[in-house]
Design an enzyme around this catalytic site. Structure first.
Site, PDB file in Angstrom:
ATOM      1  N   GLU A  81       5.464   0.213 -12.205  1.00  0.00           N
ATOM      2  CA  GLU A  81       6.703   0.851 -12.695  1.00  0.00           C
ATOM      3  C   GLU A  81       7.506  -0.098 -13.586  1.00  0.00           C
ATOM      4  O   GLU A  81       7.844  -1.215 -13.164  1.00  0.00           O
ATOM      5  CB  GLU A  81       7.553   1.289 -11.491  1.00  0.00           C
ATOM      6  CG  GLU A  81       8.750   2.126 -11.895  1.00  0.00           C
ATOM      7  CD  GLU A  81       9.559   2.621 -10.693  1.00  0.00           C
ATOM      8  OE1 GLU A  81       9.050   2.620  -9.552  1.00  0.00           O
ATOM      9  OE2 GLU A  81      10.721   3.008 -10.920  1.00  0.00           O
ATOM     10  N   LYS A 254      14.028   3.647  -1.373  1.00  0.00           N
ATOM     11  CA  LYS A 254      12.824   3.580  -2.228  1.00  0.00           C
ATOM     12  C   LYS A 254      12.983   2.433  -3.234  1.00  0.00           C
ATOM     13  O   LYS A 254      12.047   1.679  -3.499  1.00  0.00           O
ATOM     14  CB  LYS A 254      12.614   4.919  -2.949  1.00  0.00           C
ATOM     15  CG  LYS A 254      11.304   5.021  -3.714  1.00  0.00           C
ATOM     16  CD  LYS A 254      11.394   4.525  -5.159  1.00  0.00           C
ATOM     17  CE  LYS A 254      10.054   4.652  -5.871  1.00  0.00           C
ATOM     18  NZ  LYS A 254      10.076   4.060  -7.225  1.00  0.00           N
ATOM     19  N   ASP A 270      -0.013  -5.756   3.514  1.00  0.00           N
ATOM     20  CA  ASP A 270      -0.135  -4.323   3.761  1.00  0.00           C
ATOM     21  C   ASP A 270       1.214  -3.658   3.498  1.00  0.00           C
ATOM     22  O   ASP A 270       2.098  -3.658   4.357  1.00  0.00           O
ATOM     23  CB  ASP A 270      -0.576  -4.135   5.225  1.00  0.00           C
ATOM     24  CG  ASP A 270      -0.864  -2.693   5.581  1.00  0.00           C
ATOM     25  OD1 ASP A 270      -0.328  -1.790   4.905  1.00  0.00           O
ATOM     26  OD2 ASP A 270      -1.611  -2.470   6.546  1.00  0.00           O
ATOM     27  N   HIS A 368      15.299   1.643 -18.645  1.00  0.00           N
ATOM     28  CA  HIS A 368      13.937   2.131 -18.430  1.00  0.00           C
ATOM     29  C   HIS A 368      13.253   2.489 -19.745  1.00  0.00           C
ATOM     30  O   HIS A 368      12.037   2.488 -19.838  1.00  0.00           O
ATOM     31  CB  HIS A 368      14.007   3.438 -17.621  1.00  0.00           C
ATOM     32  CG  HIS A 368      13.629   3.288 -16.181  1.00  0.00           C
ATOM     33  ND1 HIS A 368      12.379   2.921 -15.793  1.00  0.00           N
ATOM     34  CD2 HIS A 368      14.339   3.467 -15.046  1.00  0.00           C
ATOM     35  CE1 HIS A 368      12.338   2.883 -14.465  1.00  0.00           C
ATOM     36  NE2 HIS A 368      13.516   3.196 -13.995  1.00  0.00           N
TER      37      HIS A 368
HETATM   38  P1  NAD Z   1      -6.613 -11.053  10.805  1.00  0.00           P
HETATM   39  O1  NAD Z   1      -7.251 -10.633  12.084  1.00  0.00           O
HETATM   40  O2  NAD Z   1      -7.467 -11.058   9.567  1.00  0.00           O
HETATM   41  O3  NAD Z   1      -5.971 -12.500  10.952  1.00  0.00           O
HETATM   42  C1  NAD Z   1      -5.170 -12.848  12.016  1.00  0.00           C
HETATM   43  C2  NAD Z   1      -5.848 -13.962  12.787  1.00  0.00           C
HETATM   44  O4  NAD Z   1      -5.850 -15.166  12.047  1.00  0.00           O
HETATM   45  C3  NAD Z   1      -5.124 -14.306  14.062  1.00  0.00           C
HETATM   46  O5  NAD Z   1      -5.459 -13.379  15.067  1.00  0.00           O
HETATM   47  C4  NAD Z   1      -5.590 -15.717  14.345  1.00  0.00           C
HETATM   48  O6  NAD Z   1      -6.779 -15.709  15.114  1.00  0.00           O
HETATM   49  C5  NAD Z   1      -5.931 -16.265  12.962  1.00  0.00           C
HETATM   50  N1  NAD Z   1      -4.986 -17.310  12.494  1.00  0.00           N
HETATM   51  C6  NAD Z   1      -5.337 -18.451  11.858  1.00  0.00           C
HETATM   52  N2  NAD Z   1      -4.261 -19.181  11.563  1.00  0.00           N
HETATM   53  C7  NAD Z   1      -3.185 -18.504  12.009  1.00  0.00           C
HETATM   54  C8  NAD Z   1      -1.781 -18.758  11.991  1.00  0.00           C
HETATM   55  N3  NAD Z   1      -1.245 -19.852  11.436  1.00  0.00           N
HETATM   56  N4  NAD Z   1      -0.952 -17.833  12.506  1.00  0.00           N
HETATM   57  C9  NAD Z   1      -1.443 -16.708  13.057  1.00  0.00           C
HETATM   58  N5  NAD Z   1      -2.769 -16.427  13.126  1.00  0.00           N
HETATM   59  C10 NAD Z   1      -3.649 -17.314  12.607  1.00  0.00           C
HETATM   60  O7  NAD Z   1      -5.385 -10.153  10.404  1.00  0.00           O
HETATM   61  P2  NAD Z   1      -4.092  -9.609  11.140  1.00  0.00           P
HETATM   62  O8  NAD Z   1      -2.947 -10.343  10.557  1.00  0.00           O
HETATM   63  O9  NAD Z   1      -4.226  -9.608  12.624  1.00  0.00           O
HETATM   64  O10 NAD Z   1      -4.109  -8.098  10.651  1.00  0.00           O
HETATM   65  C11 NAD Z   1      -3.721  -7.776   9.341  1.00  0.00           C
HETATM   66  C12 NAD Z   1      -4.614  -6.708   8.764  1.00  0.00           C
HETATM   67  O11 NAD Z   1      -4.662  -5.582   9.635  1.00  0.00           O
HETATM   68  C13 NAD Z   1      -4.121  -6.198   7.448  1.00  0.00           C
HETATM   69  O12 NAD Z   1      -5.201  -6.180   6.539  1.00  0.00           O
HETATM   70  C14 NAD Z   1      -3.695  -4.771   7.758  1.00  0.00           C
HETATM   71  O13 NAD Z   1      -3.848  -3.941   6.629  1.00  0.00           O
HETATM   72  C15 NAD Z   1      -4.614  -4.392   8.869  1.00  0.00           C
HETATM   73  N6  NAD Z   1      -4.232  -3.304   9.783  1.00  0.00           N
HETATM   74  C16 NAD Z   1      -2.973  -2.782   9.823  1.00  0.00           C
HETATM   75  C17 NAD Z   1      -2.646  -1.785  10.732  1.00  0.00           C
HETATM   76  C18 NAD Z   1      -1.228  -1.290  10.806  1.00  0.00           C
HETATM   77  O14 NAD Z   1      -0.353  -1.842  10.152  1.00  0.00           O
HETATM   78  N7  NAD Z   1      -0.942  -0.257  11.579  1.00  0.00           N
HETATM   79  C19 NAD Z   1      -3.620  -1.323  11.618  1.00  0.00           C
HETATM   80  C20 NAD Z   1      -4.905  -1.872  11.563  1.00  0.00           C
HETATM   81  C21 NAD Z   1      -5.197  -2.882  10.659  1.00  0.00           C
END
Ligand code: NAD
Length: 416
Positions: A81, A254, A270, A368
């Protein structure tokens, strides 16, 4: 790093890249990613989602002038946008005159939900069993993610919420520098099996909630009266409109998300999670409300404040898989998810202030129009130098639409 770069928008592509490379200490390899305009190869894209056939591009821009908690930031924004980036820069430049944004964020606590059916009056019995087993349940949850625990995160608490024929267990998890959805979902699925065993009950859903009420970011900024003049009151009136009317509040919010999403996309986060969380938080008390508020300080300056859940990570998800996201995180220079949340909240406030300032004064269409007119010119078939010429003539005629663009294009091609 200095983000107060004068007229970045007037500089050529190479000069913008050079400034960025110097300010953010980018390597040649990193610069090449920006220059390539093809930031994602097939094999990486194919790792991220299913059925990949290509990659989809968005413009990536840099918002200048941001000072947050005394530190300068150059902020990458990926968005289609027009005017959003310009508006963010303008707001940041004005806020900077009074010291910039002051932002803070809570710990990065996410909520996982486990639905437990309580048929046959077992509710109290189940709640008691969960409460007496709390320590063990938290240990089991933490055993799912030793890496998260090693970074100081992990499951912190369990809370119970009651509904008609089921209860919901909320598992509170400090996800540290991750967005945390996968981490929390894994814990919930594991914990559900344990609860099923100890309570002899039927389990329903086991999933994260994006209404991240324990993961809140706030930002505040002062916009000086000497710049805004009468617009101080006009912005406050505009805010009152949003605070009174849900139809306006929706678009008000928005505009906030225009900025927040753009940074989220650039950093591989996300944005749907952020959207869901923000809008749900906006009606937490039963009525949908603006996520910002404005008032006058004793000197008559405008003060703006934003408060919303920000669920973003600097590890996990696609933040490290997508090379462009990784690079954008380097450009931002954030060291934690908490710091990124402060940046996002500040950008959301900047975006909202800029929109209200424009709406309450000259309207947003003028700002715009230039880029919008160029888009319309392309839509009408203009090519190369014709695009700017068609756009310019449409703006001068105060008639920016495809029919006018086609007429002008005909004239240009006839040499008129
Ligand atoms: P992930 O599992 O890829 O990474 C998280 C992991 O990284 C942690 O569990 C940990 O083991 C590791 N890690 C390493 N260094 C870390 C640090 N300094 N701090 C914290 N953790 C560390 O991802 P995630 O963050 O658990 O999930 C994010 C993804 O899930 C996004 O891609 C999102 O789109 C997706 N997702 C979202 C939903 C929702 O929002 N409802 C549902 C399902 C999946």
């Amino acid at each position: 790093m200095n983000s107060d770069i004068s007229k970045f928008y007037e500089k050529g592509w190479q000069e913008r890249l050079q400034i960025l490379a110097e300010e953010c200490k980018l390597s040649e390899e990193e610069l090449d990613i920006l220059k390539s305009l093809k930031p994602l190869d097939f094999s990486t894209a194919n790792l991220m989602i299913e059925n990949v056939v290509s990659v989809f591009a968005l413009p990536l821009a840099i918002a200048t002038h941001f000072k947050i908690n005394g530190r300068d930031y150059l902020i990458p924004m990926a968005i289609e946008e027009s005017s959003v980036v310009a508006a963010a820069c303008k707001a940041a430049k004005i806020a900077r005159l009074a010291g910039g944004f002051k932002a803070e964020a809570t710990e990065q606590i996410m909520i996982g939900q486990i639905q437990i059916f309580t048929k046959g009056n077992k509710e109290q019995e189940i709640i008691e069993k969960v409460n007496t087993s709390k320590k063990m349940l938290l240990e089991r949850a933490n055993a799912c993610d030793p890496v998260l625990v090693s970074f100081g995160g992990g499951a912190r608490d369990i809370k119970i919420r009651r509904f008609d024929d089921f209860i919901v267990l909320h598992l509170l998890v400090d996800v540290k520098d991750a967005m945390g959805a996968n981490a929390v979902n894994t814990m919930c699925e594991k914990l559900a099996l344990e609860i099923e065993r100890i309570c002899d009950c039927r389990i329903g859903l086991r999933i994260l909630s994006n209404l991240a009420v324990y993961r809140i970011a706030k930002a505040q900024a002062t916009f000086p009266k000497k710049i805004l003049g009468e617009a101080v009151d006009a912005v406050i009136d505009a805010w009152h409109f949003a605070n009174s009317d849900q139809f306006r509040a929706c678009t008000h919010n928005k505009g906030i998300m225009n900025g927040i999403d753009a940074v989220a996309i650039a950093t591989g986060n996300d944005f749907r999670a952020l959207e869901a969380g923000a809008h749900s938080y906006a009606c937490l008390n039963g009525k949908y409300k603006p996520l910002t508020r404005y008032w006058k300080d004793k000197q008559g300056n405008l003060v703006g404040e934003i408060e919303l859940p920000i669920q973003v990570g600097i590890v996990g998800g696609s933040t490290r898989v997508n090379p462009m996201a990784k690079l954008c995180l380097k450009i931002l220079g954030v060291k934690s998810a908490k710091e990124l949340a402060c940046v996002l909240a500040s950008v959301g406030l900047a975006q909202n202030f800029a929109a209200l300032y424009a709406l309450a004064t000259e309207g947003i269409q003028r700002g715009h129009m230039k880029l919008h007119a160029e888009n319309i010119a392309v839509q009408a078939g203009a090519k190369g130098a014709e695009i700017k010429e068609v756009a310019l003539r449409m703006v001068e005629m105060k008639s920016v639409n495809e029919a006018t663009a086609r007429e002008i294009l005909k004239e240009i091609r006839k040499g008129v």
